[in-house]
Design an enzyme around this catalytic site. Structure first.
Site, PDB file in Angstrom:
ATOM      1  N   ALA A  13      37.172  19.306 -24.330  1.00  0.00           N
ATOM      2  CA  ALA A  13      37.338  20.763 -24.431  1.00  0.00           C
ATOM      3  C   ALA A  13      36.244  21.384 -25.294  1.00  0.00           C
ATOM      4  O   ALA A  13      35.595  22.354 -24.890  1.00  0.00           O
ATOM      5  CB  ALA A  13      38.714  21.092 -25.012  1.00  0.00           C
ATOM      6  N   GLU A  32      32.909  17.989 -35.488  1.00  0.00           N
ATOM      7  CA  GLU A  32      33.729  16.877 -34.987  1.00  0.00           C
ATOM      8  C   GLU A  32      34.078  15.948 -36.147  1.00  0.00           C
ATOM      9  O   GLU A  32      33.199  15.509 -36.891  1.00  0.00           O
ATOM     10  CB  GLU A  32      32.968  16.116 -33.887  1.00  0.00           C
ATOM     11  CG  GLU A  32      33.524  14.763 -33.512  1.00  0.00           C
ATOM     12  CD  GLU A  32      35.008  14.762 -33.083  1.00  0.00           C
ATOM     13  OE1 GLU A  32      35.399  15.600 -32.265  1.00  0.00           O
ATOM     14  OE2 GLU A  32      35.763  13.912 -33.609  1.00  0.00           O
ATOM     15  N   ARG A 106      35.689   8.527 -18.684  1.00  0.00           N
ATOM     16  CA  ARG A 106      35.764   9.630 -19.643  1.00  0.00           C
ATOM     17  C   ARG A 106      34.487   9.729 -20.504  1.00  0.00           C
ATOM     18  O   ARG A 106      33.999  10.816 -20.779  1.00  0.00           O
ATOM     19  CB  ARG A 106      36.967   9.372 -20.538  1.00  0.00           C
ATOM     20  CG  ARG A 106      37.384  10.423 -21.465  1.00  0.00           C
ATOM     21  CD  ARG A 106      38.563   9.871 -22.227  1.00  0.00           C
ATOM     22  NE  ARG A 106      39.634   9.562 -21.299  1.00  0.00           N
ATOM     23  CZ  ARG A 106      40.687  10.354 -21.137  1.00  0.00           C
ATOM     24  NH1 ARG A 106      40.821  11.433 -21.855  1.00  0.00           N
ATOM     25  NH2 ARG A 106      41.616  10.051 -20.270  1.00  0.00           N
ATOM     26  N   TYR A 217      41.802   3.676  -9.739  1.00  0.00           N
ATOM     27  CA  TYR A 217      40.712   4.323  -8.999  1.00  0.00           C
ATOM     28  C   TYR A 217      39.377   3.832  -9.570  1.00  0.00           C
ATOM     29  O   TYR A 217      39.319   3.318 -10.696  1.00  0.00           O
ATOM     30  CB  TYR A 217      40.828   5.855  -9.076  1.00  0.00           C
ATOM     31  CG  TYR A 217      41.041   6.435 -10.459  1.00  0.00           C
ATOM     32  CD1 TYR A 217      39.992   6.649 -11.348  1.00  0.00           C
ATOM     33  CD2 TYR A 217      42.325   6.768 -10.892  1.00  0.00           C
ATOM     34  CE1 TYR A 217      40.200   7.200 -12.601  1.00  0.00           C
ATOM     35  CE2 TYR A 217      42.545   7.315 -12.149  1.00  0.00           C
ATOM     36  CZ  TYR A 217      41.475   7.533 -12.991  1.00  0.00           C
ATOM     37  OH  TYR A 217      41.696   8.066 -14.240  1.00  0.00           O
ATOM     38  N   ASP A 307      43.844  20.350 -24.991  1.00  0.00           N
ATOM     39  CA  ASP A 307      45.136  19.783 -25.393  1.00  0.00           C
ATOM     40  C   ASP A 307      45.738  20.478 -26.616  1.00  0.00           C
ATOM     41  O   ASP A 307      46.954  20.451 -26.802  1.00  0.00           O
ATOM     42  CB  ASP A 307      44.983  18.285 -25.711  1.00  0.00           C
ATOM     43  CG  ASP A 307      44.973  17.427 -24.443  1.00  0.00           C
ATOM     44  OD1 ASP A 307      44.989  17.987 -23.335  1.00  0.00           O
ATOM     45  OD2 ASP A 307      44.948  16.182 -24.573  1.00  0.00           O
TER      46      ASP A 307
HETATM   47  C1  LIG Z   1      46.712   8.221 -19.664  1.00  0.00           C
HETATM   48  C2  LIG Z   1      45.979   9.510 -19.520  1.00  0.00           C
HETATM   49  C3  LIG Z   1      45.360   9.796 -18.309  1.00  0.00           C
HETATM   50  C4  LIG Z   1      44.692  11.008 -18.131  1.00  0.00           C
HETATM   51  N1  LIG Z   1      44.120  11.271 -16.926  1.00  0.00           N
HETATM   52  C5  LIG Z   1      43.517  12.466 -16.727  1.00  0.00           C
HETATM   53  C6  LIG Z   1      42.913  12.759 -15.463  1.00  0.00           C
HETATM   54  O1  LIG Z   1      42.928  11.944 -14.540  1.00  0.00           O
HETATM   55  N2  LIG Z   1      42.313  13.984 -15.305  1.00  0.00           N
HETATM   56  C7  LIG Z   1      42.262  14.898 -16.322  1.00  0.00           C
HETATM   57  O2  LIG Z   1      41.701  15.996 -16.131  1.00  0.00           O
HETATM   58  N3  LIG Z   1      42.837  14.642 -17.526  1.00  0.00           N
HETATM   59  C8  LIG Z   1      43.447  13.462 -17.752  1.00  0.00           C
HETATM   60  N4  LIG Z   1      44.014  13.186 -18.963  1.00  0.00           N
HETATM   61  C9  LIG Z   1      44.022  14.245 -20.016  1.00  0.00           C
HETATM   62  C10 LIG Z   1      42.715  14.354 -20.771  1.00  0.00           C
HETATM   63  O3  LIG Z   1      42.307  13.095 -21.230  1.00  0.00           O
HETATM   64  C11 LIG Z   1      42.881  15.301 -21.951  1.00  0.00           C
HETATM   65  O4  LIG Z   1      43.544  16.465 -21.526  1.00  0.00           O
HETATM   66  C12 LIG Z   1      41.540  15.716 -22.548  1.00  0.00           C
HETATM   67  O5  LIG Z   1      40.781  14.589 -22.896  1.00  0.00           O
HETATM   68  C13 LIG Z   1      41.780  16.601 -23.775  1.00  0.00           C
HETATM   69  O6  LIG Z   1      40.546  16.907 -24.362  1.00  0.00           O
HETATM   70  P1  LIG Z   1      40.498  17.734 -25.730  1.00  0.00           P
HETATM   71  O7  LIG Z   1      39.054  17.926 -26.017  1.00  0.00           O
HETATM   72  O8  LIG Z   1      41.378  18.915 -25.639  1.00  0.00           O
HETATM   73  O9  LIG Z   1      41.150  16.779 -26.812  1.00  0.00           O
HETATM   74  P2  LIG Z   1      40.603  15.428 -27.441  1.00  0.00           P
HETATM   75  O10 LIG Z   1      39.917  14.619 -26.419  1.00  0.00           O
HETATM   76  O11 LIG Z   1      41.743  14.823 -28.167  1.00  0.00           O
HETATM   77  O12 LIG Z   1      39.497  15.908 -28.481  1.00  0.00           O
HETATM   78  C14 LIG Z   1      39.815  16.465 -29.723  1.00  0.00           C
HETATM   79  C15 LIG Z   1      38.683  16.151 -30.691  1.00  0.00           C
HETATM   80  O13 LIG Z   1      38.873  16.897 -31.884  1.00  0.00           O
HETATM   81  C16 LIG Z   1      38.543  16.057 -32.993  1.00  0.00           C
HETATM   82  N5  LIG Z   1      39.252  16.625 -34.148  1.00  0.00           N
HETATM   83  C17 LIG Z   1      40.592  16.544 -34.417  1.00  0.00           C
HETATM   84  N6  LIG Z   1      40.883  17.276 -35.512  1.00  0.00           N
HETATM   85  C18 LIG Z   1      39.714  17.820 -35.934  1.00  0.00           C
HETATM   86  C19 LIG Z   1      39.376  18.698 -37.010  1.00  0.00           C
HETATM   87  N7  LIG Z   1      40.312  19.184 -37.850  1.00  0.00           N
HETATM   88  N8  LIG Z   1      38.077  19.041 -37.183  1.00  0.00           N
HETATM   89  C20 LIG Z   1      37.123  18.581 -36.335  1.00  0.00           C
HETATM   90  N9  LIG Z   1      37.397  17.748 -35.294  1.00  0.00           N
HETATM   91  C21 LIG Z   1      38.680  17.400 -35.082  1.00  0.00           C
HETATM   92  C22 LIG Z   1      38.994  14.689 -32.568  1.00  0.00           C
HETATM   93  O14 LIG Z   1      38.322  13.682 -33.306  1.00  0.00           O
HETATM   94  C23 LIG Z   1      38.610  14.689 -31.094  1.00  0.00           C
HETATM   95  O15 LIG Z   1      37.293  14.231 -30.880  1.00  0.00           O
HETATM   96  C24 LIG Z   1      44.648  11.974 -19.193  1.00  0.00           C
HETATM   97  C25 LIG Z   1      45.247  11.666 -20.404  1.00  0.00           C
HETATM   98  C26 LIG Z   1      45.913  10.451 -20.585  1.00  0.00           C
HETATM   99  C27 LIG Z   1      46.546  10.165 -21.897  1.00  0.00           C
END
Ligand SMILES: Cc1cc2nc3c(=O)[nH]c(=O)nc-3n(C[C@H](O)[C@H](O)[C@H](O)COP(=O)(O)OP(=O)(O)OC[C@H]3O[C@@H](n4cnc5c(N)ncnc54)[C@H](O)[C@@H]3O)c2cc1C
Length: 402
Positions: A13, A32, A106, A217, A307
């Site tokens: 994200a 990060e 990923r 897959y 997320d």
């Molecule tokens: C089993 C599984 C299968 C999945 N399959 C799919 C799929 O097929 N297709 C799909 O689209 N999605 C899929 N997803 C969902 C997807 O992986 C997540 O929705 C996505 O990775 C979320 O990204 P994000 O950047 O929001 O969160 P995250 O990837 O959790 O990133 C958050 C980041 O913020 C950092 N952080 C945390 N707190 C702080 C802070 N206070 N200051 C600075 N940095 C901080 C963390 O270190 C991390 O790097 C799957 C998830 C799972 C569990």
């Protein structure tokens, strides 16, 4: 004057947002917590609603270099092994929706977005924890903690993209922590060349069983098979906070034991595939109720994305997809007006119902995948009679963010 955005979190994200805003002329900084920018985990599927955005961002060639392009999605019974239905992906998906259905590691997706963000001028700060955010009359203040001390930064916009366990969301919305869903994901990667020929696959396959299902897959151009088993089970007395460290405590033997129990009764081909894995990594799945309003996306000059805003079960394979849609819409809205709070409200209004719909759809899909008794019988009959129609999701894949 160039406007600036500060982003907390450099996952999919945060990185996608930094790219989308940097290419729109914003000065983007990503903080990060981890000491380097990288992604763990295994594969993700990306539907045409997401690859359409990546294409519009000029990442089509980069995607082709690392993704796999499965030609079909098969739904099978985990118990009998029967193929219940097949949805054609490949050229059919491309023709129907104007963009491909891809599966990708990923880390490859993250690297692609990260490289693009840097090239567009985004600046990244590893080892930097955002500890607090404060809206002021004209700006937003962001507190950052790093090994060499604490600093305060000001920005036109701050983005909270700190993931499912978001501390910053809890500060801003004061709505508590995520809740355990009782679902667990076990993930592994198998090198296709190491598998017997009959076990190799370039399709997306879902094996549906009572209280559990398995998805696999191809990733890394098809050289690896991403294998994920999703199970259900109560974990009495375990809170969401315990779960954050729970996966680190699971031994491979424990994971194997739990998986065997969850998939007892599975057909021989599925048992054989599961036995080919030498180690599993377990992820407890936590969530929140689907978004209830625009206020959960935006507070003043702070936007919540990915997320942090809408954690979801992975049963529609869209968590990363929704994060990328969020990023695209945020950049679009910030490009059409100089009035930042107004642009953020427009972003929130455009996104919250879509995200809630996908969160609800993922919960429903889980119930269908894990059906027992009469519901399972009805599901299998429905898939046999009208599989492609039931498996295609025009409301999801046909969505355009502009
Ligand atoms: C089993 C599984 C299968 C999945 N399959 C799919 C799929 O097929 N297709 C799909 O689209 N999605 C899929 N997803 C969902 C997807 O992986 C997540 O929705 C996505 O990775 C979320 O990204 P994000 O950047 O929001 O969160 P995250 O990837 O959790 O990133 C958050 C980041 O913020 C950092 N952080 C945390 N707190 C702080 C802070 N206070 N200051 C600075 N940095 C901080 C963390 O270190 C991390 O790097 C799957 C998830 C799972 C569990």
């Amino acid at each position: 004057m160039t406007k600036n955005v500060l982003i907390a979190g450099g996952g999919i994200a945060g990185t996608a947002t930094s790219f989308a805003l940097a290419r729109a002329g914003w000065q983007a900084h990503v903080f990060e917590r981890a000491s380097e920018f990288s992604e763990v985990g295994a594969g993700v599927q990306l539907g045409p609603n997401v690859t359409r955005i990546l294409q519009a961002w000029g990442l089509q060639t980069a995607l082709q270099d690392v993704a796999a392009f499965p030609t079909q999605l098969q739904a099978r019974s985990a118990l009998s092994g029967d193929v219940l239905a097949t949805l054609s992906l490949g050229v059919d998906m491309q023709r129907r929706y104007g963009a491909p259905y891809v599966t990708i590691h990923r880390a490859d997706l993250h690297q692609m977005l990260y490289g693009a963000a840097l090239a567009a001028g985004a600046q990244v700060h590893p080892g930097a924890v955002v500890t607090a955010l404060q809206n002021t009359a004209e700006q937003v203040e962001v507190q950052v903690s790093q090994a060499d001390g604490n600093t305060t930064h000001t920005a036109d916009v701050a983005v909270v993209a700190d993931g499912v366990w978001s501390q910053l969301r809890q500060q801003l919305l004061v709505d508590g922590s995520v809740q355990p869903t009782g679902h667990l994901a076990y993930r592994t990667l198998l090198r296709q060349a190491d598998l017997p020929v009959h076990m190799r696959s370039q399709d997306v396959t879902v094996w549906m069983g009572p209280y559990a299902h398995v998805v696999h897959y191809p990733v890394r151009g098809g050289a690896w098979l991403n294998l994920v088993a999703l199970t259900e089970g109560q974990m009495p007395g375990v809170t969401a906070d315990d779960l954050q460290s729970w996966n680190a405590q699971q031994t491979p033997e424990q994971a194997e034991h739990d998986l065997k129990a969850a998939l007892r009764g599975a057909c021989a081909p599925l048992q054989e595939l599961m036995a080919a894995a030498s180690s599993w990594r377990a992820w407890p799945l936590c969530g929140r109720t689907p978004m209830q309003g625009a206020h959960q996306h935006v507070q003043g000059r702070v936007a919540l994305l990915g997320d942090a805003a809408h954690p979801m079960l992975p049963y529609l394979a869209q968590g990363a997809g929704m994060a990328i849609e969020d990023a695209a819409v945020l950049a679009q809205q910030l490009a059409v007006t100089l009035n930042v709070p107004q642009a953020l409200q427009a972003f929130a209004a455009q996104r919250w119902q879509r995200n809630a719909q996908v969160q609800r759809g993922a919960i429903r899909n889980g119930q269908v995948f894990h059906a027992r008794g009469l519901m399972r019988w009805g599901r299998d009959l429905g898939l046999r009679l009208a599989g492609p129609m039931l498996m295609d999701q025009p409301w999801l894949y046909g969505h355009h963010v502009n």
